[in-house]
Design an enzyme around this catalytic site. Structure first.
Site: not given
Ligand code: ASP
Length: 337
Positions: A206, A258
């Site tokens: 992300t 995350g």
């Molecule tokens: N936080 C993002 C989500 O849960 C994904 C990530 O940051 O890896 O959509």
């Protein structure tokens, strides 16, 4: 000079002299306000595999240069955040825009948000399917509507109304071979009950950016395709103000990456800002408390910048792609410890 004017001059000069010491987030050694500061992330999880690590570092560096250029020229933190994220959304290495992950239905549903620390103005889009730069649509939600969050068909319709300002693409434009393979792997593992969307063996990628500009204004933004094999219609933390994204000139700007469900549950962005505002914690302590004591191990990471330009980039996963720079000449691009 009237008594009142006199008093104003006195107050103004005392504030100038003492202001730095009273700035939220100013711990010992953090009293000097930087002219500008910027940090960005390209996701937490496993560090990118050796074959892509070099390319990720190069991209992070290019994205950082874009943001630094805007800020050096006196541009706004909002512009820096939007331009950095647009660049990363176009880079298939990252899980935002082109290169976004697939959901369980084999499609891409993109989430993004942006926040202005000066006004607390904010905008987000969730589950958009045909918008090349979700971060720019989020900014238009902030600037052109009375709302904070538009989702799915409503967000697509809003994009229609914005005309040429928003470039549209087919959903398949976001697809890459690598993400297709990741989906197939995740679906196989899920069938054997070996993995869920919180798989810790992936580099999740992300993107996000936080910045302090030379006008003293903070901004934060985040953009993502979510998590591989997520439910159709699942919305993560990235478009949720207070969870994945938050900015307030009185405290800090935050962008998280995350497991979104955890970031929403613990209102991570707002939580860090609230610790600074209510408990007078310096940014470093507030970030540490939330990452290590509120969230669970391996949940993810975040980047943050305070109102005086202190930068924090930390994570509890194996790695987090990240970069930062400020007006003192500090510059860093890293993916591991
Ligand atoms: N936080 C993002 C989500 O849960 C994904 C990530 O940051 O890896 O959509």
């Amino acid at each position: 000079m009237s008594q009142f004017a006199d008093r104003r001059v006195f107050l103004a000069s005392t504030t100038l002299l003492m202001g730095a010491a009273y700035m939220p987030g100013c711990a010992k050694g953090q009293t000097e306000t930087k002219r500008f500061a910027i940090a960005l992330h390209g996701g937490a999880g496993q560090s990118p595999k050796e074959d892509t690590a070099g390319a990720v570092m190069v991209s992070l560096g290019k994205a950082l240069d874009i943001g630094v250029d805007v800020l050096k020229q006196g541009g706004t933190s909002l512009d820096a955040v939007e331009q950095v994220i647009q660049f990363l959304e176009d880079d298939p290495l990252f899980n935002a825009g082109r290169g976004a992950v697939f959901n369980a239905a084999g499609q891409h549903e993109l989430d993004a948000s942006i926040m202005d620390g000066k006004t607390l103005g904010c905008g987000g889009v969730a589950g958009v399917r045909t918008v090349q730069h979700p971060i720019s649509l989020a900014r238009l939600v902030m600037e052109k509507t009375e709302h904070v969050l538009l989702a799915t068909d409503g967000a697509e319709k809003f994009a229609d109304e914005m005309g040429e300002k928003i470039v549209r693409v087919k959903n398949s434009w976001f697809s890459t071979k690598k993400r297709q393979e990741e989906l197939e792997k995740a679906q196989k593992a899920a069938k054997n009950k070996q993995a869920n969307i919180h798989s810790t063996d992936l580099y999740h990628s992300t993107v996000g950016c936080v910045a302090l500009d030379s006008h003293g204004n903070l901004a934060a933004g985040t953009s993502t395709g979510g998590r591989t094999n997520k439910n159709y219609g699942r919305v993560g933390d990235s478009p949720i103000i207070g969870a994945g994204t938050y900015a307030n000139n009185a405290t800090c700007a935050v962008s998280g990456t995350g497991l979104g469900e955890q970031y929403i549950r613990h209102a991570v962005g707002f939580n860090i800002s609230a610790r600074m505002a209510y408990l007078k914690q310096p940014l470093k302590d507030a970030v540490h408390e939330v990452l290590y004591k509120t969230l669970d191990p391996d949940d993810g990471g975040l980047i943050a910048v305070s109102s005086v330009g202190t930068i924090e980039m930390d994570y509890t996963t194996a790695g987090m792609a990240r970069a930062a720079a400020d007006s003192t000449g500090f510059r860093e691009v890293k993916i591991g410890r």
